[in-house]
Design an enzyme around this catalytic site. Structure first.
Site, mmCIF file in Angstrom:
data_model
loop_
_atom_site.group_PDB
_atom_site.id
_atom_site.type_symbol
_atom_site.label_atom_id
_atom_site.label_comp_id
_atom_site.label_asym_id
_atom_site.label_seq_id
_atom_site.Cartn_x
_atom_site.Cartn_y
_atom_site.Cartn_z
ATOM 1 N NE ARG A 6 -7.461 3.593 -6.709
ATOM 2 C CZ ARG A 6 -6.813 3.481 -5.727
ATOM 3 N NH1 ARG A 6 -6.525 4.634 -4.891
ATOM 4 N NH2 ARG A 6 -6.473 2.333 -4.988
ATOM 5 C CD GLU A 57 -1.418 7.965 -8.832
ATOM 6 O OE1 GLU A 57 -0.596 6.945 -8.144
ATOM 7 O OE2 GLU A 57 -2.549 8.581 -8.736
ATOM 8 C CG HIS A 98 -1.355 7.843 -4.741
ATOM 9 N ND1 HIS A 98 -2.210 7.130 -5.792
ATOM 10 C CD2 HIS A 98 -2.146 7.276 -3.675
ATOM 11 C CE1 HIS A 98 -3.127 6.482 -5.344
ATOM 12 N NE2 HIS A 98 -2.848 6.415 -4.025
#
Length: 318
Positions: free
Chosen positions: A222, A253, A272
């Site tokens: 993370r 993000e 991601h």
């Protein structure tokens, strides 16, 4: 998925917190598809009696669901999508390690400039990898790097010497102790831990300073595991601690266009996507449907999240 649930559940789709709040009040179950959204926190019913009895996350991480109102809901069942992302993420990490070891970014840049420059590259075989996180993702990363000939050490929430696969699982608290020594002995440091109070900001200036010169750092856990300003400073310092890095996850993000991380020396920015191999959405649906069958049959969940730990423990599943 809708066909499989036809006649067994009334399905509603929410677009945004306001719509979700209206639908969530009195709902039996929630499939949280958008792992980047805080809509569930905003929309969660104030009356625990009106809250869902089951929440399923279409992701491996559940940190955005671990807010007090949800965690404190009596009898709540929370599950995640363990089993979908582990191997694709491990392959992505292996790809990064190989690209860095063989200097593929340097070859592409020299090709762009039409420069023929012979260089020597590094071996992965015989190198040392430290994988921080002994859950399913960390283990898949460890197995894959082992297949490339790397010596792999895993750290977890607690130290243990009887792991059936990796032997010893090291602790990961404090860079002044064993964890710092492990950082200093690794060619590749891979962050694959869940985000908890104990792991938030684990990779800070002190951690980077303990790394071996020339080491590479990879984060597939993370974003907030890393103090991004400290990583940026370390990459700019020229000390090689680390020499290169790859981030697939970020504190914010999408990564803002103005972020200095885009131009950080030696940093690979990935949006991601390390776990999103072709077919991942169908696999997510299959995991949810399997958990639905267990829930409706009043059977134990396979991917049951421990609400005190904030992740699915590594224990034999029913």
């Amino acid at each position: 998925m809708r066909r499989r649930l036809a006649g067994r559940a009334a399905l509603e789709t929410a677009d945004g917190p306001a719509e979700l709040a209206a639908l969530l009040d009195g709902a039996d179950a929630l499939l949280a598809w958008d792992f980047n959204s805080d809509a569930v926190r905003t929309a969660w019913p104030r009356d625990p009696a009106r809250a869902p009895r089951w929440v399923h996350a279409a992701s491996a991480g559940v940190d955005r669901l671990m807010f007090p109102e949800l965690v404190g809901t009596p009898g709540l069942r929370v599950t995640n999508s363990r089993g979908v992302f582990e191997q694709p993420i491990a392959e992505w990490v292996a790809g990064v390690v190989l690209a860095f070891a063989k200097d593929l970014p340097g070859s592409w840049e020299r090709q762009r400039q039409r420069v023929w420059e012979h260089r020597e590259t590094r071996r992965v075989h015989g190198s040392t990898a430290l994988v921080v996180g002994a859950g399913p993702i960390g283990r898949a990363v460890g197995r894959t790097l082992r297949a490339l000939g790397a010596r792999v050490r895993l750290t977890g929430r607690r130290e243990r010497a009887d792991d059936p696969e990796f032997g010893r699982i090291h602790g990961s608290s404090g860079v002044d102790g064993e964890f710092g020594e492990l950082l200093g002995g690794a060619d590749w440091v891979v962050a694959a831990a869940p985000l908890t109070d104990a792991t938030r900001g684990l990779f800070d200036a002190a951690a980077f300073a303990r790394m071996r010169p020339g080491a590479a750092f990879v984060n597939v856990g993370r974003g907030p595991l890393v103090v991004e300003d400290d990583l940026l400073a370390a990459l700019r310092s020229g000390t090689g601690r680390p020499a290169r890095a790859a981030l697939d996850v970020f504190c914010r993000e999408p990564l803002p266009a103005a972020s200095p991380l885009w131009e950080a020396p030696g940093l690979l920015v990935s949006p991601h996507m390390s776990g999103d191999a072709v077919g991942w959405e169908e696999e997510l649906a299959q995991v949810f449907l399997a958990e639905f069958e267990r829930w409706t049959a009043d059977r134990p969940a396979r991917n049951a999240v421990d609400l005190h730990l904030g992740y699915v423990p590594m224990t034999p599943q029913p």
